[in-house]
Design a protein around this motif. Structure first.
Motif, short mmCIF file in Angstrom:
data_model
loop_
_atom_site.label_atom_id
_atom_site.label_comp_id
_atom_site.label_asym_id
_atom_site.label_seq_id
_atom_site.Cartn_x
_atom_site.Cartn_y
_atom_site.Cartn_z
N THR A 1 0.85 -1.19 0.00
CA THR A 1 0.00 0.00 0.00
C THR A 1 0.88 1.24 0.00
O THR A 1 2.11 1.15 0.15
CB THR A 1 -0.95 0.00 1.20
N ARG A 2 0.25 2.45 -0.11
CA ARG A 2 1.04 3.63 -0.44
C ARG A 2 1.00 4.79 0.55
O ARG A 2 1.99 5.49 0.73
CB ARG A 2 0.57 4.19 -1.80
N PHE A 3 -0.15 5.05 1.18
CA PHE A 3 -0.35 6.37 1.78
C PHE A 3 -0.38 6.41 3.30
O PHE A 3 -0.44 7.48 3.89
CB PHE A 3 -1.66 6.97 1.25
N SER A 4 -0.40 5.26 3.97
CA SER A 4 -0.45 5.24 5.43
C SER A 4 0.05 3.89 5.90
O SER A 4 0.05 2.91 5.15
CB SER A 4 -1.88 5.47 5.93
N ASN A 5 0.48 3.83 7.17
CA ASN A 5 0.83 2.53 7.73
C ASN A 5 -0.36 1.85 8.40
O ASN A 5 -0.24 0.74 8.90
CB ASN A 5 2.01 2.64 8.71
N TYR A 6 -1.49 2.50 8.45
CA TYR A 6 -2.77 1.94 8.89
C TYR A 6 -2.64 1.19 10.22
O TYR A 6 -2.78 -0.03 10.29
CB TYR A 6 -3.32 1.00 7.81
N PRO A 7 -2.43 1.92 11.32
CA PRO A 7 -2.26 1.26 12.61
C PRO A 7 -3.54 0.65 13.16
O PRO A 7 -3.48 -0.24 14.02
CB PRO A 7 -1.76 2.39 13.51
N ASN A 8 -4.72 1.10 12.69
CA ASN A 8 -5.99 0.60 13.22
C ASN A 8 -6.91 0.20 12.08
O ASN A 8 -7.73 0.98 11.61
CB ASN A 8 -6.65 1.67 14.10
N LEU A 9 -6.78 -1.04 11.62
CA LEU A 9 -7.58 -1.50 10.48
C LEU A 9 -9.07 -1.51 10.79
O LEU A 9 -9.90 -1.27 9.91
CB LEU A 9 -7.11 -2.90 10.06
#
Length: 632
Positions: free
Chosen positions: A235-243
């Motif tokens: 993925t590109r825009f965030s590390n997404y800590p809270n799916l």
């Protein structure tokens, strides 16, 4: 069961007759075969006008079709040879597409039964583009998903962009899942079909996709000890800590961030194999400097790649991937699978196929964000037990647009209830060829034939060199393949070479091929060589000497053979070496019409200039070669 139907043959030469015999004896599906895996429900389309570039006596497109039918058990009546005007990537006009491909295909489908056929497989040599002045480039493959709703021979039923695909599932797992494809969805009131393609720069490359699929079908498993690999996500825009906090699904539109968010959310579906997720927030791709996986490990390399989805490798392929047989990928970008027949494609999909990817989906031209396959749905569908052809269709929001699916449509790596099978079968003995490319280069080609046995794509290993010094390593084409090639460079013109190839399958099992002997010289003439592992041996140093000959007419054409030595400083001239051979640890090598005698000179030579000579007399006359050795 063995199919006993009479095969359809379009030529009478031996090579094609042999391939037809393979179709005749191909195994057919049993009564227990699920309909979505039934090879009798596939129609295989080939371009019978395509030439025979690999010189094996069968047109390249027909070779792919017949071999696929033999490997998968497709009835001969389901093979459709069409004399297409173009063997390139594009039809010359809409009328050519309509008259040469669409109409005869519809006729054959109707003859077999409109609902009997589920899948259309297009083979290497069938164009995958068609262009119109009003609508630009469109996918041949995607158009054939709705062959009865394409307009007319003069007017295609294309819109400005794409039409909605009724089989697309944007919310897998949240609504009742769409069942396996069985013509339950219609477009414009007409039947739809699944479409896939086995293609590449050569027929061998196209058939490698089938070998990888058959291997994954048999061995891939989530159980401990099973054949397995990694799932990669990018993925590109965030590390997404809270799916759990993500607003899913956002159906990709209307923004890139929504697409990225959906792909991140879908990492929760990626089970059964280790997940390696590149989630740096600065738009880096796997293989780029600075890219990191979620576990903090560098994403500079992607070994054991089995499944991959992500983005955005436009006109780019970072050579960081090691694709396993059975691998599948979808990289969302604007030319993801353009130019799949190029030897050096400038896109992710084509480059991945060249390096061992088994199947993938994407586009042949700009699809726009929501006209491209949804990568996460494609991989989920495979993990859920669907075939490649089903997974390609169910993950594609568009019809009559620019999509393409490259791979074996019957590939189904993870059907429910799959039995664990461990690969304990070594590869078949490879067939090895030396193909001269020029005065200083050649190709060493090793192939394995798995018809009638379990698939076993291989890597090439072993040694080769200017005899008797076999100091070079064979590494072969990247990835496991049924056909491996090693490009040999900087060869000595007229030099004599030996190779000892070994093939290794994905389970690590190996089989040695027969030793290959070859002169790097034009075929058809008598060749001889006297060579040594050194031409400047120290006094008393042990060394190796090898005499070689090539007799195009066979060993029976040899009238006289002489092996001689000169050392004028010691009064030696024309000394016959044949009586001494038994004392020099002789090793005889042969392959085809090439023969060599390798000798071990254990006590070395006295100082001075030595000449070793081989002379051969045949009906063509006397052929000789001399080797000069200087001992300080």
């Amino acid at each position: 069961m063995i199919q006993r139907l009479l095969p359809v043959c379009w030529r009478t030469d031996g090579a094609l007759a042999w391939l037809c015999a393979l179709v005749l004896l191909a195994p057919v599906a049993s009564a227990q075969t699920p309909y979505w895996l039934d090879p009798a429900r596939i129609i295989v389309v080939a371009n019978s006008s395509m030439g025979d570039a690999n010189g094996n006596g069968v047109g390249d497109s027909m070779e792919v079709a017949l071999r696929y039918a033999a490997l998968r058990g497709v009835p001969s009546s389901n093979i459709l040879p069409l004399a297409l005007t173009s063997s390139g990537t594009s039809f010359g006009s809409w009328a050519s597409f309509w008259n040469e491909l669409r109409t005869p295909l519809v006729n054959r489908i109707q003859a077999l039964g409109n609902t009997t056929v589920l899948t259309i497989l297009l083979c290497h040599g069938v164009p995958y583009e068609v262009s119109t002045a009003a609508h630009g480039v469109r996918s041949v493959d995607q158009a054939l998903m709705t062959p009865l709703a394409l307009g007319t021979v003069t007017t295609p039923a294309f819109a400005t962009y794409w039409q909605a695909n009724p089989f697309f599932d944007a919310m897998p797992g949240f609504a009742p899942d769409i069942p396996h494809f069985l013509h339950q969805t219609f477009y414009a009131g007409q039947l739809m079909y699944l479409v896939a393609r086995i293609d590449g720069p050569t027929p061998e490359a196209a058939l490698d996709l089938v070998e990888g699929a058959r291997y994954g079908d048999l061995y891939l498993h989530t159980a401990q000890g099973g054949y397995a690999g990694r799932i990669y996500v990018d993925t590109r825009f965030s590390n997404y800590p809270n799916l759990a906090a993500l607003n899913w699904p956002q159906f990709h539109a209307p923004s890139y961030s929504n697409a990225d968010s959906d792909m991140a959310y879908a990492t929760q579906w990626m089970t059964g194999f280790p997940l390696w997720w590149e989630n740096t927030a600065n738009d880096l791709e796997i293989g780029q400097p600075g890219a990191l996986f979620a576990n903090g490990v560098s994403a500079a390399a992607a070994p054991d790649a089995l499944f991959y989805y992500g983005w955005y490798n436009f006109a780019t392929y970072h050579d960081a991937w090691t694709w396993l047989p059975g691998s599948a990928a979808c990289d969302l970008n604007s030319n993801s699978f353009a130019s799949v027949r190029a030897l050096a494609p400038s896109n992710f999909g084509g480059s991945a196929l060249r390096r061992g990817l088994t199947c993938g989906v994407g586009c042949i031209a700009e699809p726009y964000l929501n006209g491209h396959h949804f990568p996460e749905i494609f991989i989920r569908s495979l993990l859920d037990g669907r075939t490649f052809a089903e997974s390609a269709a169910i993950s594609d929001p568009s019809l009559l647009w620019r999509s393409i699916a490259i791979g074996d449509p019957l590939y189904c790596p993870l059907p429910p209830g799959k039995v664990l099978v461990i690969d304990t079968l070594p590869p078949p003995v490879p067939t090895v060829q030396w193909i001269m490319n020029g005065a200083t280069s050649a190709t060493l080609r090793a192939s394995v034939d798995t018809l009638g046995r379990a698939a076993d794509p291989v890597r090439l290993e072993g040694t080769w060199g200017l005899a008797p010094l076999l100091s070079q390593q064979l590494v072969g084409t990247s990835g496991h393949r049924a056909v491996q090639s090693e490009q040999l460079q900087n060869l000595a013109a007229g030099g004599f070479y030996r190779a000892r190839p070994v093939v290794r399958d994905p389970a690590g099992l190996t089989t040695a091929g027969a030793e290959l002997l070859a002169f790097n010289a034009p075929t058809g003439s008598v060749h001889v060589a006297a060579q040594a592992d050194t031409v400047a041996a120290a006094a008393g140093q042990a060394w190796k000497l090898e005499f070689a000959l090539e007799l195009p007419a066979g060993i029976g054409s040899l009238q006289w053979l002489g092996l001689e030595a000169d050392a004028l400083a010691y009064g030696i001239q024309g000394a016959d070496l044949l009586p001494l051979v038994a004392y020099l640890s002789p090793q005889l090598h042969s392959s085809g019409n090439c023969f060599s005698l390798e000798l071990q000179v254990m006590q070395g030579l006295a100082s001075g200039a030595w000449v070793f000579r081989i002379e051969v007399l045949t009906a063509a006359g006397l052929t000789q070669h001399a080797l000069n050795v200087v001992v300080p």
